[in-house]
Design an enzyme around this catalytic site. Structure first.
Site, PDB file in Angstrom:
ATOM      1  N   LYS A   1     124.443 -47.450  78.578  1.00  8.56           N
ATOM      2  CA  LYS A   1     124.029 -48.784  78.528  1.00  8.56           C
ATOM      3  C   LYS A   1     124.142 -49.216  77.845  1.00  8.56           C
ATOM      4  O   LYS A   1     124.128 -50.930  78.182  1.00  8.56           O
ATOM      5  CB  LYS A   1     122.511 -48.440  79.932  1.00  8.56           C
ATOM      6  CG  LYS A   1     122.458 -47.945  80.857  1.00  8.56           C
ATOM      7  CD  LYS A   1     121.769 -48.211  81.635  1.00  8.56           C
ATOM      8  CE  LYS A   1     120.405 -47.122  81.138  1.00  8.56           C
ATOM      9  NZ  LYS A   1     120.599 -45.489  80.809  1.00  8.56           N
ATOM     10  N   VAL A   2     123.199 -48.935  76.522  1.00  7.66           N
ATOM     11  CA  VAL A   2     123.044 -49.943  75.938  1.00  7.66           C
ATOM     12  C   VAL A   2     123.902 -50.517  75.158  1.00  7.66           C
ATOM     13  O   VAL A   2     124.661 -51.669  74.480  1.00  7.66           O
ATOM     14  CB  VAL A   2     121.370 -49.646  75.037  1.00  7.66           C
ATOM     15  CG1 VAL A   2     121.558 -50.803  73.209  1.00  7.66           C
ATOM     16  CG2 VAL A   2     120.362 -49.705  75.431  1.00  7.66           C
TER      17      VAL A   2
ATOM     18  N   ALA B   1     118.349 -46.639  68.301  1.00  7.38           N
ATOM     19  CA  ALA B   1     118.586 -45.349  69.108  1.00  7.38           C
ATOM     20  C   ALA B   1     116.963 -44.716  68.495  1.00  7.38           C
ATOM     21  O   ALA B   1     115.883 -45.098  69.303  1.00  7.38           O
ATOM     22  CB  ALA B   1     119.247 -44.654  69.224  1.00  7.38           C
ATOM     23  N   ARG B   2     117.052 -43.513  68.266  1.00  4.66           N
ATOM     24  CA  ARG B   2     115.617 -43.053  67.729  1.00  4.66           C
ATOM     25  C   ARG B   2     116.175 -42.301  66.319  1.00  4.66           C
ATOM     26  O   ARG B   2     117.263 -42.350  65.772  1.00  4.66           O
ATOM     27  CB  ARG B   2     115.891 -41.963  68.291  1.00  4.66           C
ATOM     28  CG  ARG B   2     115.765 -41.742  69.695  1.00  4.66           C
ATOM     29  CD  ARG B   2     113.388 -42.390  69.537  1.00  4.66           C
ATOM     30  NE  ARG B   2     113.131 -42.471  70.982  1.00  4.66           N
ATOM     31  CZ  ARG B   2     113.169 -43.975  71.676  1.00  4.66           C
ATOM     32  NH1 ARG B   2     113.865 -44.857  71.215  1.00  4.66           N
ATOM     33  NH2 ARG B   2     112.770 -43.884  72.887  1.00  4.66           N
TER      34      ARG B   2
ATOM     35  N   ASP C   1     115.571 -50.214  63.672  1.00  4.55           N
ATOM     36  CA  ASP C   1     114.400 -50.325  64.325  1.00  4.55           C
ATOM     37  C   ASP C   1     113.046 -48.873  64.875  1.00  4.55           C
ATOM     38  O   ASP C   1     111.961 -48.846  65.340  1.00  4.55           O
ATOM     39  CB  ASP C   1     114.883 -50.966  65.924  1.00  4.55           C
ATOM     40  CG  ASP C   1     114.086 -51.119  66.048  1.00  4.55           C
ATOM     41  OD1 ASP C   1     112.395 -51.933  66.117  1.00  4.55           O
ATOM     42  OD2 ASP C   1     114.348 -50.919  68.177  1.00  4.55           O
TER      43      ASP C   1
ATOM     44  N   GLU D   1     106.962 -42.415  63.082  1.00  2.00           N
ATOM     45  CA  GLU D   1     107.123 -43.503  63.835  1.00  2.00           C
ATOM     46  C   GLU D   1     105.660 -44.189  64.191  1.00  2.00           C
ATOM     47  O   GLU D   1     104.151 -43.195  63.805  1.00  2.00           O
ATOM     48  CB  GLU D   1     107.222 -44.217  65.443  1.00  2.00           C
ATOM     49  CG  GLU D   1     109.075 -44.784  65.244  1.00  2.00           C
ATOM     50  CD  GLU D   1     108.957 -44.715  66.238  1.00  2.00           C
ATOM     51  OE1 GLU D   1     108.443 -45.483  66.853  1.00  2.00           O
ATOM     52  OE2 GLU D   1     110.353 -45.383  66.312  1.00  2.00           O
TER      53      GLU D   1
ATOM     54  N   HIS E   1     109.821 -49.964  65.502  1.00  7.21           N
ATOM     55  CA  HIS E   1     110.659 -50.376  66.879  1.00  7.21           C
ATOM     56  C   HIS E   1     109.866 -51.144  67.808  1.00  7.21           C
ATOM     57  O   HIS E   1     109.710 -51.078  69.009  1.00  7.21           O
ATOM     58  CB  HIS E   1     109.909 -49.211  67.823  1.00  7.21           C
ATOM     59  CG  HIS E   1     110.454 -47.943  68.034  1.00  7.21           C
ATOM     60  ND1 HIS E   1     110.432 -46.595  68.862  1.00  7.21           N
ATOM     61  CD2 HIS E   1     111.106 -48.410  69.340  1.00  7.21           C
ATOM     62  CE1 HIS E   1     111.346 -46.139  69.726  1.00  7.21           C
ATOM     63  NE2 HIS E   1     111.430 -47.246  69.816  1.00  7.21           N
TER      64      HIS E   1
END
Ligand SMILES: NC(=O)c1ccc[n+]([C@@H]2O[C@H](COP(=O)([O-])OP(=O)(O)OC[C@H]3O[C@@H](n4cnc5c(N)ncnc54)[C@H](O)[C@@H]3O)[C@@H](O)[C@H]2O)c1
Ligand SMILES: O=C(O)[C@H](O)COP(=O)(O)O
Length: 632
Positions: free
Chosen positions: A239-240, A319-320, A344, A349, A368
């Site tokens: 999707k992204v 993403a991650r 990001d 985190e 993030h």
């Protein structure tokens, strides 16, 4: 076979809690007299010969809903009972991270909501057993310990976003907890953030901004690179990734993508070429990461993969963090293989203050923020609140991550067969002789529909529940049925047989066969040695219609005595008398035989469990060859 039946049925639900196949209704009992007059296999049963033993049982039949609660009022409105409906307590919902107000309002309209942000792991473990639902974002680690600490109370975890790498899905599945996410509402926000990082990295916006604020004016140092005409590799064309591709095309970039699972026509429609992993990373000027973090993608960008990239490549990650080996990225940046990175997300985190990666002068970072627009957060909050409330109501969410998604129309169509399926499983397992290990179960659905038009996952789960729950302490629902069956070495195969029946009914009959086991009731065995029982739904009530090769017709409610006897006059009266003398109320009786005056099977529904003495007396009737008492 024509059968006349008189039944009184009312629905009484006692629990508003998540149903997800948890059978929450009271044990059914019914007055249901069944007569047959035209079947070859069913012996005519006259009311006068049995009426003295057929005392009226309780009139209430508590129908089981696996789908709706009383609140849904669907069942309540069908109720013919004057019994008061006891209002159950509201479900409890813990929200452990900031959620948009619209979503919170929706949750509050259904349950008791507690927002406890910034809980430590220990605090979460201590509190979780108070809640039916937990809603998290990416900051809460929903570990196996959390599921275990919930002690079976937690029914659903809602991830207010896409990535579910912070939820231990395996543990959730094993412990029967549904996990739902909100997969669509933040797509555009994440894609826009990816484009923002791409453009600002290329033009050194963050560094230039910091330098001016530090009193410098560095026009030569921050000369950037252009995007137009450059090749962008999208890694993960979901999707992204697709939305980033669409936007990058608008910026005049040449876009390629790698995604082993993406449909080629979606890529073609966007003018994007799908290529191999190596081709993508070795030809791109910019690489943008959009795949989920899974064991396969963990550190998929490492020393080896950076070495294959074009010198001076620029990397964007919304993403991650875990898909990049962060130490390897620092090395690639130091060596100039990677000219710049815009990140990001991070493995840990928040990242540590002195992280070499974060502090690197060629790296742009955000905390993030991909999903953090007002619009996306309101959308995600509503999307997850709807999914969680739906799950708490017992509906299956379209965004279930660890359960099969059964569309609502399939659910409502199969609802009457759900109880039948569980009862057949429960009954079949009780026919297995002690000491037999069940390994192989075959389910045969007689249906007017072909296999493609009959979704039986829900029924298979219920049969599994019926088979496993009486012989173990496992608690089975749609989430963990297949897993638990597999774990217990139980193989369940399904077969669909097309039958000529009313096309309105998706299913005519369900047959459950258990192979390679002995039976407590030999008459339940087919010629192939399998225990076999078959049932149908009649007037909304599950009926047992076949035991082994004998036809019977009794509603599957309360308790059942199956009895094989010599087919001769007076048998019904004899057994009925024994039960009557012991004050055991007969609710149904049906007799089936294969050949006249040979052997017959009597199926007797009883409201109360007969005591040992009564059962012994039945066994002593000379014409009775074998019998078994079953608890439905
Ligand atoms: N930074 C943020 O705030 C933010 C916001 C939204 C999403 N995300 C993350 O972005 C990622 C994508 O989200 P989405 O909504 O597009 O998910 P998605 O499921 O729609 O797309 C992911 C795509 O990755 C593909 N994929 C899986 N394994 C792959 C592999 N080994 N190589 C290449 N592709 C692979 C899948 O086939 C799928 O098409 C997720 O990791 C999500 O958690 C982050
Ligand atoms: O996977 C996601 O949806 C994003 O990473 C958003 O995470 P967040 O809800 O913690 O912002």
């Amino acid at each position: 076979m024509a059968a006349t039946s008189i039944s009184s049925a009312t629905n009484k639900l006692t629990d508003q809690s998540p149903l997800l196949l948890h059978n929450t209704a009271a044990r059914p009992s019914a007055t249901h007299l069944s007569f047959s007059n035209s079947s070859v296999s069913l012996q005519k049963l006259s009311i006068s010969s049995t009426s003295r033993n057929l005392k009226s049982g309780g009139s209430a039949v508590a129908a089981v809903s696996v789908l709706k609660t009383v609140e849904g009022s669907e069942l309540a409105s069908k109720s013919r009972s004057s019994d008061p409906v006891i209002k159950p307590p509201k479900p409890t919902i813990l929200v452990s991270e900031k959620l948009g107000e619209a979503g919170l309002d929706l949750l509050r309209s259904y349950g008791d909501v507690e927002c406890l942000y910034n809980l430590s792991q220990e605090e979460l473990l201590a509190k979780i057993s108070e809640f039916d639902a937990l809603i998290v974002r990416s900051g809460t680690k929903v570990t196996r310990q959390v599921f275990e600490a919930a002690k079976g109370k937690l029914k659903v975890v809602g991830r207010a976003g896409v990535g579910i790498d912070n939820v231990d899905l395996q543990a959730a599945t094993e412990l029967g907890c549904l996990v739902v996410n909100a997969p669509t509402a933040n797509t555009i926000a994440a894609a826009e953030h990816g484009i923002a990082l791409l453009a600002s990295m290329a033009r050194n916006v963050a560094q230039a901004d910091a330098s001016i604020k530090a009193g410098k004016w560095l026009r030569t140092k921050y000369v950037g690179v252009s995007l137009v005409g450059k090749t962008l590799a999208i890694m993960g064309f979901g999707k992204v990734g697709s939305e980033v591709a669409r936007r990058a095309k608008g910026l005049g970039m040449h876009v390629i993508a790698h995604d082993p699972y993406a449909p080629a026509d979606r890529a073609r429609a966007l003018g994007v070429e799908l290529v191999s992993f190596d081709q993508a990373i070795s030809t791109a000027d910019f690489v943008s990461l959009h795949m989920p973090l899974t064991p396969t993608t963990n550190k998929i960008f490492n020393d080896a993969t950076f070495a294959k990239m074009k010198k001076g490549v620029r990397i964007i990650n919304v993403a991650r963090g875990g898909v990049i080996d962060e130490d390897a990225l620092v090395r690639a940046l130091d060596e100039g293989i990677v000219a710049q990175a815009a990140l990001d997300v991070f493995t840990e985190e928040p990242p540590s203050k002195d992280s070499k990666l974060v502090q690197h002068e060629n790296v742009t970072v955000t905390p993030h923020l991909g999903a953090s627009t007002k619009e996306a957060q309101e959308g995600v909050a509503v999307e997850i609140a709807e999914a969680v409330v739906g799950a708490l109501r017992g509906e299956l969410s379209a965004t279930a991550v660890n359960a099969p998604m059964v569309p609502p129309e399939v659910l409502s169509e199969l609802a009457p067969y759900v109880i039948l399926a569980e009862k057949l499983g429960r009954l079949a397992v009780q026919l297995v002789a002690g000491g037999s290990g069940i390994q192989s179960v075959k389910v045969v659905y007689g249906s007017t529909r072909d296999s493609d038009n009959l979704d039986t996952r829900l029924l298979r789960a219920m049969i599994t529940k019926g088979i496993i729950e009486p012989i173990s302490d496992a608690h089975i629902n749609l989430v963990n049925a297949d897993f638990t069956a597999k774990q217990k070495g139980l193989r369940i195969s399904e077969e669909k047989v097309i039958v000529d029946s009313s096309p309105e009914n998706p299913i005519d009959s369900i047959q459950v066969q258990i192979s390679n086991v002995g039976s407590k009731f030999e008459s339940a065995l087919l010629e192939n040695g399998n225990i076999s029982i078959e049932g149908k739904v009649k007037d909304g009530i599950p009926h047992l219609t076949r035991v082994g090769s004998f036809s019977v017709d009794v509603s599957l409610e309360g308790n059942l005595i199956l009895c094989r006897q010599v087919d001769q006059p007076g048998m019904i009266g004899q057994v009925g008398n024994i039960l009557g003398e012991s004050n055991v109320n007969v609710s149904f009786m049906s007799v089936g035989r294969t050949v006249k005056r040979m052997t017959a099977i009597m199926a007797i529904g009883v409201d109360e469990a007969p005591n040992k003495e009564t059962l012994k007396k039945i066994g002593e009737v000379s014409a009775v060859e074998e019998f078994v008492f079953l608890d439905l």
